[in-house]
Every structure is written in structure tokens, then in C-alpha cells.
Design an enzyme around this catalytic site. Structure first.
Site, PDB file in Angstrom:
ATOM      1  N   ASN A  62       0.901  -1.079   0.009  1.00 43.66           N
ATOM      2  CA  ASN A  62       0.146  -0.058   0.030  1.00 43.66           C
ATOM      3  C   ASN A  62       0.776   1.120   0.069  1.00 43.66           C
ATOM      4  OD1 ASN A  62       0.476  -1.014   2.789  1.00 43.66           O
ATOM      5  ND2 ASN A  62      -0.818   0.738   3.531  1.00 43.66           N
ATOM      6  N   GLU A  64       0.237   5.325   0.787  1.00 42.14           N
ATOM      7  CA  GLU A  64      -0.502   6.234   1.292  1.00 42.14           C
ATOM      8  C   GLU A  64      -0.068   7.822   0.624  1.00 42.14           C
ATOM      9  OE1 GLU A  64      -0.425   6.415   5.556  1.00 42.14           O
ATOM     10  OE2 GLU A  64      -2.130   4.489   5.279  1.00 42.14           O
ATOM     11  N   CYS A  73      -3.866   0.608  -2.699  1.00 41.05           N
ATOM     12  CA  CYS A  73      -3.651  -0.680  -1.986  1.00 41.05           C
ATOM     13  C   CYS A  73      -2.640  -1.663  -2.550  1.00 41.05           C
ATOM     14  CB  CYS A  73      -5.068  -1.234  -1.843  1.00 41.05           C
ATOM     15  SG  CYS A  73      -6.615  -0.368  -1.075  1.00 41.05           S
ATOM     16  N   GLU A  75      -2.928  -5.028  -3.084  1.00 41.12           N
ATOM     17  CA  GLU A  75      -3.287  -5.744  -3.811  1.00 41.12           C
ATOM     18  C   GLU A  75      -3.315  -5.287  -5.476  1.00 41.12           C
ATOM     19  OE1 GLU A  75      -4.706  -4.676  -0.839  1.00 41.12           O
ATOM     20  OE2 GLU A  75      -6.144  -6.081  -0.306  1.00 41.12           O
ATOM     21  N   CYS A 112     -10.340  -4.747   0.267  1.00 46.11           N
ATOM     22  CA  CYS A 112     -11.269  -3.553   0.398  1.00 46.11           C
ATOM     23  C   CYS A 112     -12.267  -3.759  -0.802  1.00 46.11           C
ATOM     24  CB  CYS A 112     -10.804  -2.271   0.311  1.00 46.11           C
ATOM     25  SG  CYS A 112      -9.896  -1.633  -1.104  1.00 46.11           S
ATOM     26  N   CYS A 115     -10.505  -2.923  -4.148  1.00 41.73           N
ATOM     27  CA  CYS A 115      -9.403  -4.252  -4.608  1.00 41.73           C
ATOM     28  C   CYS A 115     -10.122  -5.379  -5.176  1.00 41.73           C
ATOM     29  CB  CYS A 115      -8.554  -4.620  -3.477  1.00 41.73           C
ATOM     30  SG  CYS A 115      -7.217  -3.286  -3.279  1.00 41.73           S
TER      31      CYS A 115
END
Length: 160
Positions: A62, A64, A73, A75, A112, A115
């Protein structure tokens, strides 16, 4: 009016010792790469590894950003890394591991919604299931056999 029920199937592993050798290696790659995540705001670090049909492995973390919606993210980073390198490749498995610098993540952390939608795109494209394994810092590992187990009412290109 008719009542309907949707059910899902998944496997729970109590530890990585229950995984196959290759699956354990994929989990270890996700755990190792997770430590390179850029998560200065949330302290929530996620790593992912993707196994392709040709046995290549791609990873992602990930990333940010101070403008929160601008982050991404692990994934999706791993999937897009894989598909950028192998546009005609097929994804066999995704392993996801998460931990926090603020508290102990002691249960599996599922992908999430964004993803899940990205995984659905590639599972639909390749016409083959993608196994999804996810865990926290400690505790159980969950295995879903397909994104349909995590997203039964998924939106895909057949609706366009």
C-alpha cells in the site's frame, strides 16, 4: 416476494504450517514486502504477492498520500505490476498480509471493495478463478476460492 439466500465457501488455516510449500512461500513474500509499505499516516501496512500461471510472482504494498483518496492498496499494486509485465497472463493466487504500527492485527484482513472490484476484473477476463488468501499480523489465514466468494453480486463487463 421470494426469499433467497447467498452462501459462500472459504477455508480457514490456523497457521502457515498448514499451507503447501509454495503457498507458504507466497505468504512469506507478502509478509516481507509489507514492511516496505509507505503508510506514514495510518501506520497500517499491507503487502501482497501474486502468483501467475507461468509461476512468476509479483508483489505490491500500500502507498498512502496526505490526500487520502490518492493512495493505493497493496493488492492493486501487485495485480497491476503483474498485468503490466504479463498482459496476457493469468493470475492463480493472491496472498495479502496486514499489520499496524498502532495495534495488533490479530484477524484476517480481507481486500477492500476497490481491490475486490479489481480482482473481479481479472477473474472475469481470464475466465478462471483466482484464489485469495488473507491474514493479519497473527492468527488465522482465510482462503477464498474465487472473488465471487467475497463479492457475490459483482459488477463486470457483461453489464456494459
Amino acid at each position: 416476494m421470494h426469499q433467497h439466500n447467498i452462501s459462500t465457501n472459504f477455508t480457514v488455516f490456523e497457521s502457515s504450517d498448514e499451507l503447501s510449500v509454495i503457498d507458504k512461500e507466497l505468504l512469506e513474500k507478502a509478509i516481507a514486502v509489507r514492511e516496505t509499505a509507505y503508510a506514514p499516516y495510518s501506520g497500517f501496512k499491507v503487502g501482497a504477492s501474486v502468483l501467475m500461471q507461468n509461476s512468476d510472482v509479483f508483489t505490491g504494498t500500500n502507498q498512502e498520500n496526505a490526500a487520502y483518496p490518492s493512495g493505493i492498496c497493496a493488492e492493486r499494486v501487485a495485480i497491476w505490476n503483474a498485468m503490466s509485465s504479463l498482459p496476457d497472463g493469468k493470475i492463480k493466487k493472491i496472498f495479502i498480509s496486514a499489520r499496524s504500527t498502532k495495534n495488533l492485527v490479530d484477524r484476517p484482513v480481507a481486500p477492500c471493495g476497490s481491490c475486490r472490484q479489481a480482482i473481479a476484473e481479472y477473474e472475469t477476463k481470464q475466465l478462471e478463478n483466482i484464489e485469495i488468501y488473507f491474514t493479519g499480523e497473527i492468527g488465522n489465514i482465510i482462503k477464498a476460492n474465487s472473488i465471487k466468494d467475497l463479492l457475490p453480486w459483482m459488477f463486470d463487463n457483461s453489464m456494459l
